[in-house]
Design an enzyme around this catalytic site. Structure first.
Site, PDB file in Angstrom:
ATOM      1  N   MET A   1       0.818  -1.207   0.000  1.00 53.59           N
ATOM      2  CA  MET A   1       0.000   0.000   0.000  1.00 53.59           C
ATOM      3  C   MET A   1       0.861   1.270   0.000  1.00 53.59           C
ATOM      4  SD  MET A   1      -2.895  -1.225   2.773  1.00 53.59           S
ATOM      5  CE  MET A   1      -3.872   0.277   2.598  1.00 53.59           C
ATOM      6  N   HIS A   2       0.179   2.395  -0.188  1.00 51.55           N
ATOM      7  CA  HIS A   2       0.694   3.748   0.047  1.00 51.55           C
ATOM      8  C   HIS A   2       1.676   4.251  -1.005  1.00 51.55           C
ATOM      9  CE1 HIS A   2      -1.043   2.832   3.915  1.00 51.55           C
ATOM     10  NE2 HIS A   2      -0.042   2.049   4.281  1.00 51.55           N
TER      11      HIS A   2
ATOM     12  N   ASP B   1      -2.644  -5.069   0.708  1.00 56.03           N
ATOM     13  CA  ASP B   1      -2.091  -6.348   1.157  1.00 56.03           C
ATOM     14  C   ASP B   1      -2.729  -6.883   2.432  1.00 56.03           C
ATOM     15  OD1 ASP B   1      -0.914  -4.339   2.683  1.00 56.03           O
ATOM     16  OD2 ASP B   1       1.137  -4.839   2.133  1.00 56.03           O
TER      17      ASP B   1
END
Length: 485
Positions: free
Chosen positions: A81-82, A236
């Protein structure tokens, strides 16, 4: 018989998992990836490497399992992520993707984190999140920022290659600091604060919904049928939750990897950002999830293993399976700072109460207890949110029966250890592929795995561990003050 594919884009590898209609695993492939660290605190990847890795994985599966691969009806996506994947006017990548563990935008995150952002997103703005990365670009790479036309999360760049469509889903989008997490929609205000608009964002679907179909040119290249559906998928952790069947309120999982994660599904949106608890959308419509993170879990046992020159399994195995009373020795597992509940990057760990006769067994117990107490902090950070009735244990630390029995007692919650099998993010992504392709009820697809063993709290020791947790919590402010001197 239809088959389904889960693609999990990790930081160190891309995994492709092919499953049958009954969810039995047919085959899996893992392709390594590398991370570039051009400066201190930086962490980047070339998005083209994700495409290359996916091509390698698809080609290998199609070669090894031509019939099953040709029967794929749905694909689900998961990914770290991110990350900020920044595209220009014609869709070309402007710069390497800035990853989740990149800390260069700490000043921008601090500036963006205030009462307004927390009210909209339900979370602290952490340096690893996506929005502060774009503020960093605006300040340090103004020409590239001016060229920016789209910002995609890593797995969604993979989706763009697969389908030709710029789409994201709720669980991953919730980690950007651009999503109104309660409304499950982009926040115009948060986008405005980073110099962006909805035009820069992908469209949004739920994780169980179709986001597009595999492009004909790719279907022909790899031997897929026309019209293979690509599901929204999940970040995830949300995809991992789908892998272990956390699909209803009151369920959750406990991950004892290098870091520790306590993930619980909730029916409503009840953020508590002041405790550094993540409150994100689940990949399943109508659900959210709360996630507490301790930065060092099984990593603490790795540290102790190096110190004592014994394998972690040998150290924990020497304790047997019957948990003892809490020891006098206290361990704060803040080897790399701490996330929940302190959000303190500067704090460090401590082993307090060492005596002349302190043994390796006592040190091992203290480390296991310290991590258990940190996970109790994660549980308590949720406030009045109903506690999970049972947690599924995953990760390297779940190999220790002593640790799971201890965790059950400290968390006062039953902990279930799944039977052997692959129930990770790639499996969860494949399950999301099933729901998108068939329209099945997610709860009928995302079910709990077979349980090898369950651990109930040791009732007569609960109060002693509550007292141990109180002593553990009292140590943090003392260490914080001592480090400030």
């Amino acid at each position: 018989m239809a088959t389904y594919l889960g693609l999990d884009l990790g930081t160190s590898s891309l995994k492709a998992l092919l499953i049958a209609e009954d969810q039995a695993v047919i085959a899996s492939v893992s392709v390594p990836l590398t991370v570039e660290r051009p400066h201190f605190g930086w962490s980047e990847q070339n998005p083209q490497s994700w495409i290359v890795a996916c091509e390698v994985a698809l080609q290998q599966l199609s070669t090894e399992q031509p019939e099953a691969f040709g029967d794929i009806a749905g694909i689900g996506l998961s990914g770290h992520m991110h990350g900020a994947t920044v595209l220009g006017e014609d869709g070309h990548v402007l710069r390497p993707c800035i990853l989740w563990n990149d800390t260069r935008s700490h000043a921008e995150a601090k500036a963006l984190d205030d009462a307004e952002s927390r009210a909209i997103t339900g979370n602290i703005v952490f340096p690893g999140f996506t929005a502060p990365k774009l503020l960093w670009m605006q300040k340090n790479e103004p020409e590239l920022f001016a060229e920016t036309r789209h910002v995609l999360l890593p797995k969604d760049y993979l989706r763009l290659w697969l389908t030709g469509d710029a789409v994201s889903e709720m669980s991953d989008a919730a980690g950007t600091s651009w999503l109104d997490t309660g409304k499950r929609d982009w926040s115009d205000r948060m986008l405005e604060r980073t110099g962006l608009s909805r035009d820069h964002m992908p469209s949004l679907v739920e994780g169980t919904q179709a986001s597009g179909e595999v492009r004909p040119i790719l279907a022909e290249k790899f031997g897929l049928k026309p019209g293979v559906v690509v599901a929204g998928g999940g970040g995830d952790n949300a995809a991992s939750a789908c892998g272990v069947g956390v699909a209803q309120p009151g369920t959750g999982f406990l991950s004892l990897g290098t870091s520790g994660v306590l993930f619980t599904a909730t029916a409503g949106y009840a953020p508590v950002p002041e405790t550094a608890l993540h409150t994100f959308c689940h990949a399943i419509p109508g659900l959210w999830h709360q996630m507490g993170v301790t930065l060092s879990a099984a990593g603490c046992m790795d540290w102790l293993s190096k110190l004592l020159k014994e394998e972690p399994g040998t150290l924990t195995g020497a304790l047997g399976e019957t948990i003892a009373e809490p020891g006098r020795l206290l361990f704060l597992p803040y080897l790399s700072g701490e996330r929940t509940p302190h959000n303190d990057a500067d704090i460090r760990g401590v082993l307090a109460g060492i005596e002349s006769d302190t043994s390796r067994e006592a040190m091992t117990r203290a480390v296991l207890e310290g991590v258990a107490y940190s996970m109790r902090d994660c549980l308590d950070a949720a406030g009045d949110t109903p506690k999970p009735e049972r947690l599924i244990a995953v990760g390297a630390g779940s190999r220790s029966a002593y640790w799971l029995q201890l965790m059950a007692t400290v968390l006062e919650t039953e902990i279930a250890l799944p039977a052997a099998g692959d129930f990770g993010a790639a499996f969860g992504a494949a399950r999301l592929g099933i729901t998108a392709a068939t329209g099945a009820d997610p709860k009928s697809v995302i079910t709990l795995p077979p349980v090898a063993r369950s651990f109930a709290p040791v009732t007569e020791k609960i109060e002693a561990y509550r007292d141990g947790h109180r002593r553990y919590k009292a140590l943090y402010p003392a260490i914080k003050q001592a480090m400030a001197v």
